[in-house]
Design a protein around this motif. Sequence first.
Motif, mmCIF file in Angstrom:
data_model
loop_
_atom_site.group_PDB
_atom_site.id
_atom_site.type_symbol
_atom_site.label_atom_id
_atom_site.label_comp_id
_atom_site.label_asym_id
_atom_site.label_seq_id
_atom_site.Cartn_x
_atom_site.Cartn_y
_atom_site.Cartn_z
ATOM 1 N N ARG A 112 47.226 44.313 44.331
ATOM 2 C CA ARG A 112 48.691 44.510 44.139
ATOM 3 C C ARG A 112 48.830 44.631 42.698
ATOM 4 N N TRP A 113 48.213 44.321 41.841
ATOM 5 C CA TRP A 113 48.361 44.210 40.459
ATOM 6 C C TRP A 113 46.736 44.328 39.518
ATOM 7 N N TYR A 114 47.101 44.917 38.502
ATOM 8 C CA TYR A 114 45.904 44.863 37.658
ATOM 9 C C TYR A 114 45.973 45.230 36.280
ATOM 10 N N SER A 115 45.458 44.820 35.310
ATOM 11 C CA SER A 115 45.794 44.934 33.907
ATOM 12 C C SER A 115 45.142 46.261 33.327
ATOM 13 N N THR A 116 45.959 47.072 32.676
ATOM 14 C CA THR A 116 45.344 48.009 32.016
ATOM 15 C C THR A 116 44.784 47.973 30.568
ATOM 16 N N LYS A 117 44.981 46.785 30.224
ATOM 17 C CA LYS A 117 44.087 46.351 29.105
ATOM 18 C C LYS A 117 42.857 45.670 29.390
ATOM 19 N N SER A 118 41.616 45.779 28.754
ATOM 20 C CA SER A 118 40.450 45.255 29.220
ATOM 21 C C SER A 118 40.432 43.632 28.784
ATOM 22 N N ILE A 119 40.050 43.018 29.628
ATOM 23 C CA ILE A 119 40.040 41.428 29.559
ATOM 24 C C ILE A 119 38.801 40.826 29.501
ATOM 25 N N SER A 120 38.289 39.932 28.802
ATOM 26 C CA SER A 120 37.231 39.182 28.910
ATOM 27 C C SER A 120 37.343 37.667 29.074
ATOM 28 N N HIS A 121 36.885 37.175 30.254
ATOM 29 C CA HIS A 121 37.007 35.494 30.512
ATOM 30 C C HIS A 121 38.363 35.038 30.568
ATOM 31 N N VAL A 122 39.098 35.028 29.498
ATOM 32 C CA VAL A 122 40.430 34.394 29.471
ATOM 33 C C VAL A 122 41.711 35.120 30.185
ATOM 34 N N PHE A 123 42.094 34.358 31.151
ATOM 35 C CA PHE A 123 43.278 34.701 31.828
ATOM 36 C C PHE A 123 43.919 33.428 32.525
ATOM 37 N N LYS A 124 44.757 33.083 31.672
ATOM 38 C CA LYS A 124 45.468 31.633 31.840
ATOM 39 C C LYS A 124 46.872 31.715 31.942
ATOM 40 N N GLN A 125 47.720 30.834 32.800
ATOM 41 C CA GLN A 125 49.100 30.936 32.727
ATOM 42 C C GLN A 125 49.517 29.668 31.903
ATOM 43 N N LEU A 126 50.407 29.870 30.974
ATOM 44 C CA LEU A 126 50.950 29.051 30.098
ATOM 45 C C LEU A 126 52.018 28.217 30.708
ATOM 46 N N SER A 127 52.542 27.085 30.058
ATOM 47 C CA SER A 127 53.626 26.194 30.397
ATOM 48 C C SER A 127 54.814 26.954 30.466
ATOM 49 N N ASN A 128 54.983 28.042 29.693
ATOM 50 C CA ASN A 128 56.389 28.757 29.725
ATOM 51 C C ASN A 128 56.410 30.180 30.635
ATOM 52 N N GLY A 129 55.491 30.018 31.770
ATOM 53 C CA GLY A 129 55.174 31.074 32.660
ATOM 54 C C GLY A 129 54.391 32.346 31.891
ATOM 55 N N HIS A 130 54.078 32.569 30.766
ATOM 56 C CA HIS A 130 53.330 33.831 30.130
ATOM 57 C C HIS A 130 52.106 33.719 30.447
ATOM 58 N N LEU A 131 51.303 34.658 30.360
ATOM 59 C CA LEU A 131 50.060 34.766 30.549
ATOM 60 C C LEU A 131 49.190 34.692 29.016
ATOM 61 N N LEU A 132 48.099 33.762 29.258
ATOM 62 C CA LEU A 132 47.027 34.060 27.919
ATOM 63 C C LEU A 132 45.938 34.778 28.224
ATOM 64 N N ILE A 133 45.685 35.784 27.480
ATOM 65 C CA ILE A 133 44.349 36.554 27.728
ATOM 66 C C ILE A 133 43.730 37.105 26.569
ATOM 67 N N LEU A 134 42.400 37.183 26.926
ATOM 68 C CA LEU A 134 41.651 37.723 25.557
ATOM 69 C C LEU A 134 41.288 38.938 25.790
ATOM 70 N N THR A 135 41.546 39.955 24.918
ATOM 71 C CA THR A 135 41.615 41.384 24.979
ATOM 72 C C THR A 135 41.155 41.948 23.831
ATOM 73 N N LYS A 136 40.992 43.354 23.633
ATOM 74 C CA LYS A 136 40.550 43.940 22.454
ATOM 75 C C LYS A 136 41.819 44.233 21.347
ATOM 76 N N ILE A 137 41.697 44.277 20.272
ATOM 77 C CA ILE A 137 42.494 44.671 19.190
ATOM 78 C C ILE A 137 42.730 46.234 19.337
ATOM 79 N N SER A 138 41.653 46.774 19.648
ATOM 80 C CA SER A 138 41.654 48.325 19.897
ATOM 81 C C SER A 138 40.702 48.576 20.988
ATOM 82 N N GLU A 139 40.847 49.433 21.967
ATOM 83 C CA GLU A 139 40.176 49.613 23.117
ATOM 84 C C GLU A 139 38.906 50.397 22.597
#
Length: 400
Positions: free
Chosen positions: A52-79
């Motif tokens: 039902r959802w997927y990220s078009t950005k490559s993600i490695s390991h970090v995918f967390k929800q922050l206290s403000n409801g936003h997501l914290l992800i580890l991605t690439k500066i450039s693909e």
Amino acid sequence: MKTGSLPTDIGTNAVKTSKPSKMVLGSGNTKLTFAVSSQGITYGLDAQGKVRWYSTKSISHVFKQLSNGHLLILTKISETTPKYNALQETDFYGRVYRQYNFSGLFPTHSDHKKLATNTVIHHDAIELPNHNLLLTVDDGSANYVEDTMIEIDRQTGKIKKVIDLKRILPQSAYTKYSGTTRSDGKTDWFHQNSMYYDKKTGNLLVSGRNQDMIFAINYKSTKLKWILAANQKLPKSYQKYLLKPTTKNYNFNAGQHAIMLIHTKKNKGNQVELEFYNNNVVVTRGNQSISEDYSVANIVKINQLKKTVTKVWGYGKSRGTSDFTNIVGSNYAIGKGNSLINFGYADSGTRSEFVEINRKTKQIVFDVNRTGFSSGDWSYRAQRMSLYPKHFGFSLKKIN
């Protein structure tokens, strides 16, 4: 709404069991099972195993929800780069609120002689009570990797605190380590893969795969509080920190991942419940006779004052070697007495399996087998999260 085809790298998600009425899906059944990628595509499944959802950005390991409801992800500066060196505050709609780019080094060691070749942030990132971010990092040491944490200011990105694990654990742990080797010649003696901050005590819990160890320190002073590990290869001066099992034949964690405290009414003062994914692969210490026979989702009760540990619950032994997970994996209590488990590196990394189980009834209410994904993109963790965080509200008004 009809969408385009899914990326083929997601692979195939085959549903073996689905009992939505007994799953933890939240109000309106809006919670999805998010398969957090090791290196690639992170996506969310509904109760029928549909993406039902997927990220078009490559993600490695970090995918967390922050206290403000936003997501914290580890991605690439450039693909186009192989390194995951961009820590990004975003949301499910792809809006970017902040991005921290890492290009090199935290010169915290006297042996810092050359640029780090690895991704700077590697396995985990968490939000602290002051809303700063605590990161596991490769600090640029010429000899050692993955044994340092840094706290960065959420607003400026400046480093506020550095924790070098070589200043906490015995010198022999890294100078005499021989459990694994790397092609670059560096020593990955600890391999920190997760951490958890306990707001009640101010303690930071840390997991290190290659020491088969979970330990707690006071975050402010960094003084050691306790160690959960078998007692092999630990100097006498560290024996006093070891948690003692209250039962015979206690199987200590080996190569574990994904530590977290379970907060319940039963957890008062020094009594806490700790959950983790016990990979059961002995690297430095543990029970060699059962190593690699199976992997287990574990919950243990710890008395931090008496320094004792008691097994509360475990699941995975009956699955045997087919779901043994040499690396990665997770285990999270998600409500209603259910736990969500990720056997992420099953069948030597060709398969990931997500299982939701009721700990009391032992009934499996959700079971999805993932295959056909790209090499290296086995699922690092499985998390149950709402696609519509409470912080996000929408209102409509008539426009004439």
